[in-house]
Design a protein around this motif. Sequence first.
Motif, short mmCIF file in Angstrom:
data_model
loop_
_atom_site.label_atom_id
_atom_site.label_comp_id
_atom_site.label_asym_id
_atom_site.label_seq_id
_atom_site.Cartn_x
_atom_site.Cartn_y
_atom_site.Cartn_z
N VAL A 65 0.94 -1.21 -0.04
CA VAL A 65 -0.04 0.06 0.08
C VAL A 65 0.79 1.32 -0.07
O VAL A 65 1.81 1.33 0.83
N LEU A 66 0.77 2.08 -1.05
CA LEU A 66 1.32 3.58 -1.06
C LEU A 66 0.24 4.44 -0.81
O LEU A 66 -0.94 4.59 -1.32
N THR A 67 0.60 5.26 0.40
CA THR A 67 -0.39 6.25 0.75
C THR A 67 0.40 7.62 1.21
O THR A 67 1.24 7.81 1.62
N ASN A 68 -0.57 8.64 1.03
CA ASN A 68 -0.24 9.84 1.58
C ASN A 68 -1.33 10.18 2.92
O ASN A 68 -1.21 11.50 3.15
N GLY A 69 -1.93 9.29 3.35
CA GLY A 69 -2.70 9.58 4.21
C GLY A 69 -4.31 9.91 3.74
O GLY A 69 -5.16 9.66 4.68
N ILE A 70 -4.26 10.37 2.80
CA ILE A 70 -5.66 10.75 1.97
C ILE A 70 -5.94 9.97 0.77
O ILE A 70 -7.06 9.25 0.62
N ASP A 71 -4.87 9.45 -0.02
CA ASP A 71 -5.00 8.75 -1.34
C ASP A 71 -4.18 7.52 -0.97
O ASP A 71 -3.20 7.47 -0.25
N TYR A 72 -4.98 6.27 -1.48
CA TYR A 72 -4.24 4.97 -1.11
C TYR A 72 -4.13 4.17 -2.56
O TYR A 72 -5.20 4.21 -3.39
N ARG A 73 -2.99 3.71 -2.87
CA ARG A 73 -2.99 2.90 -3.96
C ARG A 73 -2.43 1.41 -3.44
O ARG A 73 -1.58 1.28 -2.78
N PHE A 74 -3.13 0.39 -3.80
CA PHE A 74 -2.95 -0.94 -3.38
C PHE A 74 -2.43 -1.80 -4.59
O PHE A 74 -3.07 -1.88 -5.63
#
Length: 124
Positions: A65-74
């Motif tokens: 999971v790559l996230t900036n705390g708002i957007d999430y990419r699985f």
Amino acid sequence: MNPDDPTLAESRTTKKGEKVDYAILDSEGKPIILLECKTAGVDLVKLTPSQLYRYFSVTDARFGVLTNGIDYRFFSDLEQPNKMDTRPFLEFSMLKGPRTWRSSLRNSPRKHSISIASCQMPAS
């Protein structure tokens, strides 16, 4: 590796001193989901998940999971076993509603069984 510690205790990547931000571990202490966290506001679409790719390749984890705390990419290994896909199988933003999440998931390949439950945050 300490199963009570949510981070991987030692780096097993090719770059010295590089560690995954968080790892969700199974009952045996093995990572099953890796999380790479970036600063809020960072555009994840423009970011190459190279760190996550390296972590994925040296562990038994099958989800990243790559996230900036708002957007999430699985990410997973839907295209080739044991190699993280270059494209995420699911993307969502906390600023958009659950309908968007479901439609994004519905359009992804179905190798892994995943369900998303809707929830409402309390009003502040």
